[in-house]
Motif scaffolding. Structure first.
Motif, PDB file in Angstrom:
ATOM      1  N   ALA A 458      35.085  -4.130  -3.394  1.00 27.13           N
ATOM      2  CA  ALA A 458      36.121  -5.166  -3.444  1.00 27.13           C
ATOM      3  C   ALA A 458      36.656  -5.514  -2.056  1.00 27.13           C
ATOM      4  O   ALA A 458      35.930  -5.418  -1.080  1.00 27.13           O
ATOM      5  CB  ALA A 458      37.244  -4.761  -4.386  1.00 27.13           C
ATOM      6  N   ARG A 459      37.938  -5.892  -1.972  1.00 29.57           N
ATOM      7  CA  ARG A 459      38.492  -6.382  -0.700  1.00 29.57           C
ATOM      8  C   ARG A 459      39.185  -5.251   0.056  1.00 29.57           C
ATOM      9  O   ARG A 459      39.737  -4.348  -0.551  1.00 29.57           O
ATOM     10  CB  ARG A 459      39.506  -7.484  -0.988  1.00 29.57           C
ATOM     11  N   PRO A 460      39.177  -5.348   1.400  1.00 27.90           N
ATOM     12  CA  PRO A 460      39.880  -4.335   2.191  1.00 27.90           C
ATOM     13  C   PRO A 460      41.380  -4.360   1.904  1.00 27.90           C
ATOM     14  O   PRO A 460      41.961  -5.415   1.696  1.00 27.90           O
ATOM     15  CB  PRO A 460      39.580  -4.725   3.632  1.00 27.90           C
ATOM     16  N   ARG A 461      41.990  -3.174   1.919  1.00 24.98           N
ATOM     17  CA  ARG A 461      43.420  -3.098   1.610  1.00 24.98           C
ATOM     18  C   ARG A 461      44.274  -2.938   2.860  1.00 24.98           C
ATOM     19  O   ARG A 461      45.480  -2.763   2.760  1.00 24.98           O
ATOM     20  CB  ARG A 461      43.671  -1.929   0.667  1.00 24.98           C
ATOM     21  N   SER A 462      43.648  -2.927   4.035  1.00 22.45           N
ATOM     22  CA  SER A 462      44.438  -2.827   5.271  1.00 22.45           C
ATOM     23  C   SER A 462      43.635  -3.436   6.411  1.00 22.45           C
ATOM     24  O   SER A 462      42.441  -3.696   6.284  1.00 22.45           O
ATOM     25  CB  SER A 462      44.745  -1.363   5.586  1.00 22.45           C
ATOM     26  N   ARG A 463      44.315  -3.652   7.516  1.00 22.26           N
ATOM     27  CA  ARG A 463      43.639  -4.220   8.693  1.00 22.26           C
ATOM     28  C   ARG A 463      42.515  -3.309   9.173  1.00 22.26           C
ATOM     29  O   ARG A 463      41.435  -3.766   9.526  1.00 22.26           O
ATOM     30  CB  ARG A 463      44.645  -4.359   9.847  1.00 22.26           C
ATOM     31  N   ASP A 464      42.816  -2.012   9.185  1.00 21.88           N
ATOM     32  CA  ASP A 464      41.821  -1.051   9.673  1.00 21.88           C
ATOM     33  C   ASP A 464      40.530  -1.167   8.882  1.00 21.88           C
ATOM     34  O   ASP A 464      39.439  -1.146   9.439  1.00 21.88           O
ATOM     35  CB  ASP A 464      42.363   0.372   9.552  1.00 21.88           C
ATOM     36  N   ALA A 465      40.673  -1.287   7.571  1.00 22.60           N
ATOM     37  CA  ALA A 465      39.486  -1.393   6.729  1.00 22.60           C
ATOM     38  C   ALA A 465      38.786  -2.719   6.982  1.00 22.60           C
ATOM     39  O   ALA A 465      37.562  -2.813   6.941  1.00 22.60           O
ATOM     40  CB  ALA A 465      39.880  -1.254   5.269  1.00 22.60           C
ATOM     41  N   GLU A 466      39.571  -3.750   7.262  1.00 22.92           N
ATOM     42  CA  GLU A 466      38.975  -5.062   7.469  1.00 22.92           C
ATOM     43  C   GLU A 466      38.137  -5.091   8.749  1.00 22.92           C
ATOM     44  O   GLU A 466      37.103  -5.739   8.812  1.00 22.92           O
ATOM     45  CB  GLU A 466      40.099  -6.088   7.554  1.00 22.92           C
ATOM     46  N   ASP A 467      38.616  -4.356   9.761  1.00 21.36           N
ATOM     47  CA  ASP A 467      37.909  -4.364  11.041  1.00 21.36           C
ATOM     48  C   ASP A 467      36.864  -3.263  11.160  1.00 21.36           C
ATOM     49  O   ASP A 467      36.320  -3.050  12.233  1.00 21.36           O
ATOM     50  CB  ASP A 467      38.919  -4.191  12.187  1.00 21.36           C
ATOM     51  N   ALA A 468      36.607  -2.557  10.076  1.00 17.97           N
ATOM     52  CA  ALA A 468      35.692  -1.419  10.153  1.00 17.97           C
ATOM     53  C   ALA A 468      34.300  -1.869  10.579  1.00 17.97           C
ATOM     54  O   ALA A 468      33.863  -2.956  10.247  1.00 17.97           O
ATOM     55  CB  ALA A 468      35.621  -0.725   8.801  1.00 17.97           C
ATOM     56  N   GLN A 469      33.640  -1.009  11.358  1.00 16.95           N
ATOM     57  CA  GLN A 469      32.274  -1.304  11.774  1.00 16.95           C
ATOM     58  C   GLN A 469      31.385  -0.114  11.472  1.00 16.95           C
ATOM     59  O   GLN A 469      31.868   1.010  11.385  1.00 16.95           O
ATOM     60  CB  GLN A 469      32.248  -1.569  13.271  1.00 16.95           C
ATOM     61  N   GLU A 470      30.095  -0.391  11.330  1.00 20.28           N
ATOM     62  CA  GLU A 470      29.146   0.681  11.031  1.00 20.28           C
ATOM     63  C   GLU A 470      29.176   1.738  12.134  1.00 20.28           C
ATOM     64  O   GLU A 470      29.411   1.424  13.294  1.00 20.28           O
ATOM     65  CB  GLU A 470      27.742   0.073  10.889  1.00 20.28           C
ATOM     66  N   VAL A 471      28.957   2.990  11.735  1.00 20.72           N
ATOM     67  CA  VAL A 471      29.052   4.100  12.687  1.00 20.72           C
ATOM     68  C   VAL A 471      27.762   4.225  13.504  1.00 20.72           C
ATOM     69  O   VAL A 471      26.742   3.629  13.152  1.00 20.72           O
ATOM     70  CB  VAL A 471      29.333   5.419  11.949  1.00 20.72           C
ATOM     71  N   PRO A 472      27.792   4.997  14.615  1.00 21.44           N
ATOM     72  CA  PRO A 472      26.595   5.144  15.451  1.00 21.44           C
ATOM     73  C   PRO A 472      25.387   5.703  14.699  1.00 21.44           C
ATOM     74  O   PRO A 472      25.537   6.360  13.670  1.00 21.44           O
ATOM     75  CB  PRO A 472      27.032   6.141  16.523  1.00 21.44           C
ATOM     76  N   LYS A 473      24.220   5.447  15.271  1.00 17.68           N
ATOM     77  CA  LYS A 473      22.946   5.788  14.612  1.00 17.68           C
ATOM     78  C   LYS A 473      22.814   7.278  14.290  1.00 17.68           C
ATOM     79  O   LYS A 473      22.333   7.638  13.221  1.00 17.68           O
ATOM     80  CB  LYS A 473      21.778   5.377  15.508  1.00 17.68           C
ATOM     81  N   SER A 474      23.249   8.139  15.216  1.00 16.56           N
ATOM     82  CA  SER A 474      22.997   9.564  14.985  1.00 16.56           C
ATOM     83  C   SER A 474      23.719  10.029  13.733  1.00 16.56           C
ATOM     84  O   SER A 474      23.223  10.861  12.970  1.00 16.56           O
ATOM     85  CB  SER A 474      23.455  10.377  16.197  1.00 16.56           C
ATOM     86  N   MET A 475      24.902   9.466  13.480  1.00 17.64           N
ATOM     87  CA  MET A 475      25.631   9.834  12.276  1.00 17.64           C
ATOM     88  C   MET A 475      24.863   9.367  11.044  1.00 17.64           C
ATOM     89  O   MET A 475      24.771  10.066  10.037  1.00 17.64           O
ATOM     90  CB  MET A 475      27.029   9.214  12.295  1.00 17.64           C
TER      91      MET A 475
END
Lengths: 673, 308
Positions: A458-475
């Motif tokens: 569904a939709r992000p519930r906060s700014r932090d969630a809205e701006d989230a980006q995929e984590v680095p490759k090793s993770m």
């Protein structure tokens, strides 16, 4: 010969890695690279040792110096090798993950220490499962506890972290005390701290003493495993620790306690009384059911996963208890089935729980929050993380043919065989446990549905969630490896079960590998009772899926899939119109309010007019039953005693010298006599 | 292999018919004429020819769910005996079937959350609440039958009960049957747990979850739900009262099997229609009473197997 050399290399390499990582503390990037390269290599060595032990037989290595406690030796037999393998696989994946994860501590915390402790933690777990001397074991057990304690308090500037760590330290030491006492009682019989002398010593014990040792070990290792009511440290320590550490602690460290329970009960004490098995079964049922119920209403992802660990430890204990009950009635083949089911669940829980904790860590890395109510919409922003967390959630919810399903299936099968037990009372108890396990399974599905659905959909519930980006490759690599294993271990379980049989057969005294697996079929019992074929299920699901997709396009023609707004009844949808996590679990919270004991408060600021509401405040929490009724009073009692005893602590050095003098005189008198 | 393929196709083809039949019977009891029993076929056909609308807030879960649901019911029907006891029992047993339904529910409830509307979330939340008690009930009641017949393979259970005759009948069977019937109503969104013919947000569970699906996707969701209902009825018929089912694949056996299963399904459809016409839907928080009763029945069934 090769195996013990590898073992020595593993230990030396880990310690060296720890030292270098600590020395390089000033240069975080290099330190991280060294620490986690070393831990990946040493975990691969651990895996190699496992494979060699399975193919060549057990390994034994003695420390090359004398000690007052007999020979300090390490032995890796099939059981130890299985746990060593599980620990190593998980550590390998978590090490890959840590390359990326440790990044965000740079400049904030001493990353070098994280890497150093991580290596020590791994090597201490390896030595815990391989020690074959009680004193050596206790030293390693303590090293494991302390290194994990330091890892838990790594983010010490966060509020509450140090408190959680201390709580964990106290709980784990209560456990260690019970374990140590159990060992001492056995030592009093055997006169040797060597584990190999324990089985004969246990034969010589009186029934009462043996049962006392049984209980001491149940409490001691239970505290580490996280059985209810000794579980309270898990939901505190796991969220406080860095996520890569929580993955290790939750997925494998608690399993070392399971390893020792199996070792102590089946190897040392020998399972004779049926009530032992029933006690373990009861502990398992309570832990499984309450664990999953608390997991369900939790909004903090990592706390939720910690409670789910309590649940899964409960399931493992159920299988262990069933194995013990069968063993005590001499039904060795059924005990073997239950034991294999238990080991299978140890393995699958290690796989999916480390995956889920890594996933939660990625979410934390990307959004800086663990609170589900502030997340949402991550499936689009972090597609790979969400897909892998999804695989973990499916495994945890026991969806066929993933690994969690196979182990649950085997446990059900073992329990259904309880009609072979001669005693009616016991026969009635096992179906009750069966019902508990079934309810646990259904609630676990709901809990993981909530965890995935609220966090990622569904939709992000906060700014932090809205701006989230995929984590680095090793993770992603670390998680991807575990996700792949969750699928493979499930689908190829027919190839893994014979190995588990190799582990269980010396313990329960029966091998069922020949009848258990028939080609790609798993046939847990003799005769036509039941069978399942995970690879065929996988093939059928894939083939049918492809067919459904093709045929549904053929019939009615290719139709468009239009993107549009969600139906909103005319009011624009925001994050606040979405269902919240708490709302999701509220019906269950209400339904089981006698368990949760919710506390609801409602405040309203009064206004002269009844039609105007100025401010309303609603809170809803659940009563921390164990803190309030068990730990609170215990803590108060300890404080009271401490206060009374403190009378003799005057703080003046003369008094203390006086004490020493008196004690010395007393000792001289006593020893003289 | 072939027989289970044929049976699966039959189950898929007949499922809208029985849904239509239940609706027709309900209409009859309520003094209405009602739509034709074939109406569900026309509905599905129409939906298959329409475009789908997917919420822009939703992820791939929403699009994948209809296909997963259909896959789950088809895979489950491979392992369920229908006219004859010869099915793909060696692939998976009753636990696999129950967990395949679990997979269907898991995806459906996720899709309910995915669009980000309150309705979907409400439906998912309620569905998981109900299933928290219903799924264990189903497992336990079928376990009772597994213990009675000495196998957990659904076809084997059917076969052993059908060939042994009435020697295997025990009180546990009836307790388990009662529990399974209540669970069938709950799992398939029927009165008194849910109302399949309403879109009022206060009452709905299943309909709330599928609210955001449309067109081809909705057709698949509806069809898989109809198939799920028929599968539950078939399991009830062939596991608890398997007499008449074909066990040897002869022409006579198949003919008897066909007649027997149709008769049994007619009786069950009538029972559902009667329940739905004579009872009101229960309030959500009254449901736990009913569901725990059925859970207790199934637990008693298992225990009574051991005692009696």
């Amino acid at each position: 010969m090769l195996i013990d050399q590898l073992f020595v290399v593993l230990i030396a390499l880990s310690l060296l890695g720890a030292v270098i990582a600590a020395v390089l503390n000033g240069r975080p990037k290099a330190s991280v690279r060294v620490a986690f390269t070393v831990s990946s290599i040493s975990s691969l060595l651990g895996l190699a040792i496992t494979l060699l032990v399975f193919s060549q037989g057990q390994m034994r290595w003695e420390l090359p110096f004398a000690s007052p406690f007999g020979s300090l030796s390490f032995t890796i037999d099939a059981l130890a090798a299985f746990f060593l393998g599980t620990i190593s696989v998980v550590t390998f994946a978590v090490s890959l993950y840590s390359f990326g994860y440790a990044d965000h501590y740079e400049g904030k915390y001493p990353v070098g220490m994280l890497g150093a402790m991580f290596n020590i933690f791994y090597v201490s777990m390896v030595m815990v499962v391989s020690s074959s001397n009680a004193i050596l074991f206790l030293i390693m057990w303590e090293t494991m506890s302390l290194s994990s304690f330091f890892l838990v308090i790594f983010e010490h500037r966060h509020e509450g972290t140090v408190g959680s760590g201390l709580f964990y330290l106290i709980m784990t030491h209560i456990g260690t005390a019970a374990i140590g006492l159990g060992f001492l009682l056995t030592y009093a019989q055997s006169g040797s701290f060597d584990f190999s002398s324990f089985p004969t010593a246990a034969q010589g014990m009186s029934d009462l003493l043996r049962s006392a040792v049984f209980l001491l070990w149940a409490v001691g290792f239970g505290a580490k495993a996280g059985i209810i009511p000794l579980h309270v440290w898990l939901p505190r320590a796991h969220p406080a620790a860095p996520s890569n550490v929580s993955a290790l602690m939750s997925a494998v460290m608690v399993k070392t306690a399971i390893y020792m329970l199996i070792r102590c009960y089946f190897d040392f004490l020998g399972v004779q009384d049926a009530w032992w098995g029933i006690a373990i079964l009861a502990i398992g049922c309570v832990s499984a059911l309450l664990g999953v119920m608390y997991a369900l209403i939790e909004s903090d992802i990592k706390r939720m996963l910690a409670f789910s660990t309590v649940e899964n430890i409960g399931i493992i204990m159920i299988a262990l208890g069933v194995a013990m009950v069968f063993e005590s009635y001499g039904l060795n083949e059924l005990a073997a089935l239950a034991m294999i089911a238990c080991l299978m669940h140890v393995l699958s829980h290690a796989l999916f729980k480390s995956l889920l904790f890594m996933g939660a860590g990625s979410v934390l890395h990307a959004t800086h929050t663990r609170n589900m109510e502030k997340l949402g919409g991550l499936a689009k922003r972090m597609p790979y993380t969400s897909a892998m967390f999804f695989v973990g959630a499916l495994s945890a919810a026991a969806i066929p043919p993933l690994c969690g399903f196979i182990s649950e299936w085997l446990i059900f099968q073992a329990m259904l065989q309880s009609f072979n037990i001669p005693e009616t009372m016991v026969k009635i108890l096992i179906p009750v446990a069966l019902g508990t396990l079934a309810v646990t399974g259904a609630l676990a599905a709901a809990a993981f549905l909530k965890a995935f659905g609220i966090t990622f959909l569904a939709r992000p519930r906060s700014r932090d969630a809205e701006d989230a980006q995929e984590v680095p490759k090793s993770m992603l690599w670390g998680m991807g490896l575990m996700a792949a294993l969750c699928v493979l271990v499930g689908v190829l379980s027919f190839a893994i079960l014979p190995v588990l049989d190799q582990v269980s057969s010396p313990l329960v005294g029966a091998s069922i590998a020949d009848s258990l697996v028939d080609g790609i079929e798993i046939v847990p019992t003799v005769g036509e009772f039941s069978q399942v074929s995970p690879p065929l299920i996988a093939i059928i699901l894939l083939a049918v899926m492809a067919m459904v997709m093709v045929l549904s396009q053929v019939y009615g023609g290719r139709r468009k899939v239009v993107k549009a707004d969600t139906w909103d009844c005319g009011t624009p949808l925001t994050a606040r119109t979405e269902y919240s996590g708490r709302g999701f679990s509220n019906p269950i919270n209400r339904m089981f309010s006698w368990v949760y004991r919710p506390i609801r408060t409602f405040h309203e600021t009064k206004h002269p007019s009844p039609y105007i509401r100025t401010e309303m405040r609603y809170t809803s929490t659940t009563e921390p039953v164990f803190d309030k009724y068990l730990y609170g009073p215990t803590e108060a009692a300890v404080r009271w005693v401490a206060k009374k005893v403190s009378v003799i602590q005057t703080g003046s050095i003369q008094t203390y010298l006086g004490y020493i003098f008196v004690v010395l005189i007393l000792l001289l008198v006593v020893l003289r006599l | 292999m072939l027989t289970s393929l044929v049976q699966t196709l039959l189950i898929l083809a007949l499922s809208p018919l029985f849904t239509g039949l239940i609706r027709k019977l309900k209409a009859y009891f309520q003094g209405r004429q009602g739509a034709s029993v074939l109406q569900p076929y026309w509905d599905l056909a129409k939906l298959f020819h329409k475009d789908s609308v997917v919420s822009q807030d939703a992820s791939w879960i929403m699009t994948a769910t209809p296909y997963v649901c259909m896959t789950a019911v088809i895979a489950a029907s491979f392992m369920v005996p229908f006219i004859t006891t010869s099915s793909l029992g060696f692939v998976g047993d009753l636990i696999v079937v129950v967990y395949l339904f679990g997979m269907m529910r898991f995806f459906m409830a996720l899709a309910g959350l995915d669009a980000g509307s309150s309705f979907g979330g409400m439906g998912s939340s309620r569905e998981m609440t109900v299933s928290a008690i219903v799924e264990p009930t189903i497992l336990l009641s079928v376990f009772t039958m597994a213990l009675i017949s000495g196998t957990t393979d659904l076809s084997g259970m059917s076969q052993s009960l059908a060939t042994t005759g009435f020697d295997l009948v025990r009180p546990a069977l009836f307790l388990a049957l009662a529990a399974f019937f209540i669970s069938t109503l709950a799992e398939n969104a029927r009165v008194p747990v849910d109302n399949p013919s309403t879109h009022l947000e206060l009452t709905m569970i299943h309909e709330a979850m599928v609210l955001e699906h449309s067109g081809k996707h909705l057709a698949l969701m509806e069809w898989s739900s109809m198939t799920k209902l028929l599968l539950y009825l078939v399991i009830m018929a062939n596991i608890f009262l398997p007499w008449g089912i074909d066990t040897d694949l002869t022409v006579l056996g198949l003919a008897t099997g066909t007649v027997a299963i149709i008769l049994k399904l007619l009786v069950f459809s009538l029972a559902i229609a009667l329940v739905e016409s004579s009872m009101a839907k229960m309030r959500l928080f009254r449901l736990p009473n009913l569901l725990t009763v059925s859970f207790s029945l199934s637990l008693l069934a298992v225990i009574s197997y051991y005692i009696l």
